[in-house]
Design a protein around this motif. Sequence first.
Motif, PDB file in Angstrom:
ATOM      1  N   LEU A 119       0.836  -1.195   0.000  1.00 60.71           N
ATOM      2  CA  LEU A 119       0.000   0.000   0.000  1.00 60.71           C
ATOM      3  C   LEU A 119       0.875   1.251   0.000  1.00 60.71           C
ATOM      4  CD1 LEU A 119      -2.881  -0.912   2.474  1.00 60.71           C
ATOM      5  CD2 LEU A 119      -3.107  -0.390   0.038  1.00 60.71           C
ATOM      6  N   THR A 120       0.602   2.172  -0.914  1.00 57.72           N
ATOM      7  CA  THR A 120       1.435   3.368  -1.085  1.00 57.72           C
ATOM      8  C   THR A 120       0.563   4.574  -1.392  1.00 57.72           C
ATOM      9  OG1 THR A 120       3.226   2.000  -1.981  1.00 57.72           O
ATOM     10  CG2 THR A 120       3.352   4.362  -2.412  1.00 57.72           C
ATOM     11  N   GLU A 121       0.889   5.693  -0.769  1.00 54.51           N
ATOM     12  CA  GLU A 121       0.195   6.937  -1.104  1.00 54.51           C
ATOM     13  C   GLU A 121       0.875   7.521  -2.339  1.00 54.51           C
ATOM     14  OE1 GLU A 121      -1.494  10.107  -1.935  1.00 54.51           O
ATOM     15  OE2 GLU A 121       0.443  10.678  -1.049  1.00 54.51           O
ATOM     16  N   LEU A 122       0.122   7.630  -3.439  1.00 52.82           N
ATOM     17  CA  LEU A 122       0.748   7.882  -4.738  1.00 52.82           C
ATOM     18  C   LEU A 122       1.219   9.313  -4.941  1.00 52.82           C
ATOM     19  CD1 LEU A 122      -1.190   5.638  -7.283  1.00 52.82           C
ATOM     20  CD2 LEU A 122       0.950   5.228  -6.089  1.00 52.82           C
ATOM     21  N   ASN A 123       0.562  10.299  -4.373  1.00 54.63           N
ATOM     22  CA  ASN A 123       1.045  11.679  -4.572  1.00 54.63           C
ATOM     23  C   ASN A 123       2.433  11.859  -3.960  1.00 54.63           C
ATOM     24  OD1 ASN A 123      -0.883  13.240  -6.127  1.00 54.63           O
ATOM     25  ND2 ASN A 123      -2.332  12.860  -4.454  1.00 54.63           N
ATOM     26  N   GLU A 124       2.636  11.309  -2.766  1.00 55.08           N
ATOM     27  CA  GLU A 124       3.970  11.369  -2.152  1.00 55.08           C
ATOM     28  C   GLU A 124       4.963  10.521  -2.944  1.00 55.08           C
ATOM     29  OE1 GLU A 124       5.224  13.224   0.320  1.00 55.08           O
ATOM     30  OE2 GLU A 124       3.278  14.241   0.240  1.00 55.08           O
ATOM     31  N   PHE A 125       4.503   9.392  -3.440  1.00 50.09           N
ATOM     32  CA  PHE A 125       5.353   8.509  -4.249  1.00 50.09           C
ATOM     33  C   PHE A 125       5.823   9.223  -5.516  1.00 50.09           C
ATOM     34  CE2 PHE A 125       5.569   5.313  -7.715  1.00 50.09           C
ATOM     35  CZ  PHE A 125       6.603   4.519  -7.233  1.00 50.09           C
ATOM     36  N   PHE A 126       4.907   9.948  -6.193  1.00 52.26           N
ATOM     37  CA  PHE A 126       5.277  10.684  -7.399  1.00 52.26           C
ATOM     38  C   PHE A 126       6.288  11.787  -7.088  1.00 52.26           C
ATOM     39  CE2 PHE A 126       0.892   9.551  -9.283  1.00 52.26           C
ATOM     40  CZ  PHE A 126       1.403   8.386  -9.854  1.00 52.26           C
ATOM     41  N   LYS A 127       6.144  12.427  -5.928  1.00 52.45           N
ATOM     42  CA  LYS A 127       7.108  13.472  -5.540  1.00 52.45           C
ATOM     43  C   LYS A 127       8.515  12.898  -5.430  1.00 52.45           C
ATOM     44  CE  LYS A 127       3.860  16.365  -2.908  1.00 52.45           C
ATOM     45  NZ  LYS A 127       3.454  16.815  -1.550  1.00 52.45           N
ATOM     46  N   ILE A 128       8.615  11.688  -4.867  1.00 55.70           N
ATOM     47  CA  ILE A 128       9.922  11.026  -4.747  1.00 55.70           C
ATOM     48  C   ILE A 128      10.485  10.722  -6.134  1.00 55.70           C
ATOM     49  CG2 ILE A 128      11.082   8.912  -3.971  1.00 55.70           C
ATOM     50  CD1 ILE A 128       9.019   8.827  -1.650  1.00 55.70           C
ATOM     51  N   CYS A 129       9.631  10.200  -7.019  1.00 61.93           N
ATOM     52  CA  CYS A 129      10.068   9.893  -8.390  1.00 61.93           C
ATOM     53  C   CYS A 129      10.619  11.131  -9.084  1.00 61.93           C
ATOM     54  CB  CYS A 129       8.892   9.338  -9.210  1.00 61.93           C
ATOM     55  SG  CYS A 129       8.304   7.722  -8.659  1.00 61.93           S
ATOM     56  N   THR A 179       5.958  21.757 -10.525  1.00 64.50           N
ATOM     57  CA  THR A 179       5.075  20.665 -10.098  1.00 64.50           C
ATOM     58  C   THR A 179       3.799  21.217  -9.472  1.00 64.50           C
ATOM     59  OG1 THR A 179       6.135  20.519  -7.925  1.00 64.50           O
ATOM     60  CG2 THR A 179       7.001  19.101  -9.680  1.00 64.50           C
ATOM     61  N   ASN A 180       2.752  20.503  -9.683  1.00 69.46           N
ATOM     62  CA  ASN A 180       1.465  20.814  -9.052  1.00 69.46           C
ATOM     63  C   ASN A 180       0.849  19.475  -8.615  1.00 69.46           C
ATOM     64  OD1 ASN A 180      -0.886  21.993  -8.156  1.00 69.46           O
ATOM     65  ND2 ASN A 180      -1.774  22.217 -10.202  1.00 69.46           N
ATOM     66  N   ILE A 181       1.476  18.907  -7.584  1.00 68.01           N
ATOM     67  CA  ILE A 181       1.061  17.604  -7.094  1.00 68.01           C
ATOM     68  C   ILE A 181      -0.052  17.783  -6.064  1.00 68.01           C
ATOM     69  CG2 ILE A 181       1.803  15.457  -5.991  1.00 68.01           C
ATOM     70  CD1 ILE A 181       3.052  15.985  -8.753  1.00 68.01           C
ATOM     71  N   SER A 182      -1.137  17.080  -6.263  1.00 69.45           N
ATOM     72  CA  SER A 182      -2.296  17.196  -5.379  1.00 69.45           C
ATOM     73  C   SER A 182      -1.936  16.850  -3.932  1.00 69.45           C
ATOM     74  CB  SER A 182      -3.404  16.274  -5.882  1.00 69.45           C
ATOM     75  OG  SER A 182      -4.456  16.211  -4.939  1.00 69.45           O
ATOM     76  N   LYS A 226       8.254   2.776  -9.888  1.00 73.31           N
ATOM     77  CA  LYS A 226       9.155   3.944  -9.867  1.00 73.31           C
ATOM     78  C   LYS A 226       9.982   3.993 -11.152  1.00 73.31           C
ATOM     79  CE  LYS A 226      11.601   5.198  -6.164  1.00 73.31           C
ATOM     80  NZ  LYS A 226      12.698   5.235  -5.157  1.00 73.31           N
ATOM     81  N   ARG A 227      10.487   2.856 -11.575  1.00 73.46           N
ATOM     82  CA  ARG A 227      11.269   2.818 -12.818  1.00 73.46           C
ATOM     83  C   ARG A 227      10.409   3.230 -14.008  1.00 73.46           C
ATOM     84  NH1 ARG A 227      16.092   0.333 -14.419  1.00 73.46           N
ATOM     85  NH2 ARG A 227      16.209  -0.116 -16.650  1.00 73.46           N
ATOM     86  N   ALA A 228       9.166   2.762 -14.030  1.00 73.20           N
ATOM     87  CA  ALA A 228       8.256   3.095 -15.139  1.00 73.20           C
ATOM     88  C   ALA A 228       7.982   4.598 -15.179  1.00 73.20           C
ATOM     89  CB  ALA A 228       6.952   2.320 -14.993  1.00 73.20           C
ATOM     90  N   MET A 286       4.868  18.967 -14.233  1.00 72.83           N
ATOM     91  CA  MET A 286       4.267  17.712 -13.784  1.00 72.83           C
ATOM     92  C   MET A 286       3.168  18.002 -12.773  1.00 72.83           C
ATOM     93  SD  MET A 286       7.649  15.312 -13.512  1.00 72.83           S
ATOM     94  CE  MET A 286       8.957  16.510 -13.747  1.00 72.83           C
ATOM     95  N   SER A 287       2.042  17.312 -12.938  1.00 66.25           N
ATOM     96  CA  SER A 287       0.912  17.549 -12.047  1.00 66.25           C
ATOM     97  C   SER A 287       0.116  16.266 -11.871  1.00 66.25           C
ATOM     98  CB  SER A 287       0.006  18.643 -12.619  1.00 66.25           C
ATOM     99  OG  SER A 287      -0.518  18.238 -13.875  1.00 66.25           O
ATOM    100  N   THR A 288      -0.684  16.234 -10.797  1.00 65.25           N
ATOM    101  CA  THR A 288      -1.590  15.103 -10.581  1.00 65.25           C
ATOM    102  C   THR A 288      -2.985  15.623 -10.255  1.00 65.25           C
ATOM    103  OG1 THR A 288      -1.149  14.946  -8.201  1.00 65.25           O
ATOM    104  CG2 THR A 288       0.231  13.619  -9.666  1.00 65.25           C
ATOM    105  N   LYS A 289      -3.967  14.786 -10.553  1.00 70.38           N
ATOM    106  CA  LYS A 289      -5.347  15.055 -10.117  1.00 70.38           C
ATOM    107  C   LYS A 289      -6.052  13.721  -9.922  1.00 70.38           C
ATOM    108  CE  LYS A 289      -7.474  15.594 -14.707  1.00 70.38           C
ATOM    109  NZ  LYS A 289      -8.332  16.462 -15.542  1.00 70.38           N
ATOM    110  N   ILE A 290      -7.034  13.736  -9.052  1.00 73.27           N
ATOM    111  CA  ILE A 290      -7.814  12.528  -8.791  1.00 73.27           C
ATOM    112  C   ILE A 290      -9.160  12.684  -9.483  1.00 73.27           C
ATOM    113  CG2 ILE A 290      -8.912  11.111  -7.012  1.00 73.27           C
ATOM    114  CD1 ILE A 290      -6.609  12.046  -5.143  1.00 73.27           C
TER     115      ILE A 290
END
Length: 335
Positions: A189-199, A216-219, A233-235, A255-259
């Motif tokens: 289980l992973t919180e994806l917005n934080e995961f994307f920030k790491i990537c 960046t505009n990460i939600s 992460k590699r992908a 780079m940005s995210t939205k749900i």
Amino acid sequence: MKVINLIDRQVPGASILEDTRVVYMWLIENLYLAIIDEEQRVIGVLTLKDLHHNADALNVIDFDISKPEVSPEQSIFEAFELMKETENDCLPVYDDGKFLGVITMKRITERLVQFVSETQQQYQKVIHDLRNPISNLSSLIKLLDTTVTDQETQEFIKLCTFSCKHAMEILDDLLYVEIDENKPLVKELTELNEFFKICITEQSGLCLLKGIKVETNISNDKFVKEIDRARLKRAIQNVISNAIKFSYPNSTVKMSTKIERNQIILKVLDAGIGIPEIYQNDVFEKFTAAGRIGTNGEPSTGLGLCFSKQCIEQHGGQIYFKSTEGRGTKFYIRL
């Protein structure tokens, strides 16, 4: 691979005058029968499909038992294509007019599956075998680098180091694409917005080398999903590094995210060279011609996006893009 190696030579026979009900019982056990005329010559092959196409027939003579013939020296690929074209699951094999037996779609498929498995094993062995000498060469070059003082030789060593690094990247990409396709995901289980920030953060070094600004505009919303962190992460980083690679120096990557509808969408936008329309259908293929060099001469294996698509789809997601040559590209990853 030739037909001769896959012929079933033990084909049971039935008379052309045989009763359909008897033949039906035989076919349940044997799948196909060689049909023999009054002169004891094999004149065709009968299957259950043939019986179903003419359910009212009383005797074998009432069926159309003619099927395209193949020779033992033809390739199994030719036989396979002929079966698809004529919608037959098996074909008779003849050599100079003599009936040798039957080749089936099932036997061809089994042989191809075996061949693919053997090829993959050999392929992976070759990659591992290649990694060792390149790794040794890289280590020797590093030793030389500590002893050389003149600038011209140092530049040559840098070039050698770069070439070794690129060769290892190609081998790694080949290994990932081949092995990971069927390897099960190890999810957590992973919180994806934080995961994307790491990537994104881990790719900042590439940006610094080209003077590229990242916006960046990460939600801030929480979106938790089970993922294989290492592979995803590699992908994701393949997509980000591509945006950097094909962006002009001192430009901006956004780079940005939205749900949306219980899915999270990551958008990676660059204003770089874009993807020519003639290559757009092949972007996710292995060794695609779309895998061009970057704006600073960065090499490309043509495998990164192939792996990304494969991995994202394994996670039940989608990856797609919009691009205009000379104006940049937008990649969308939906999970």
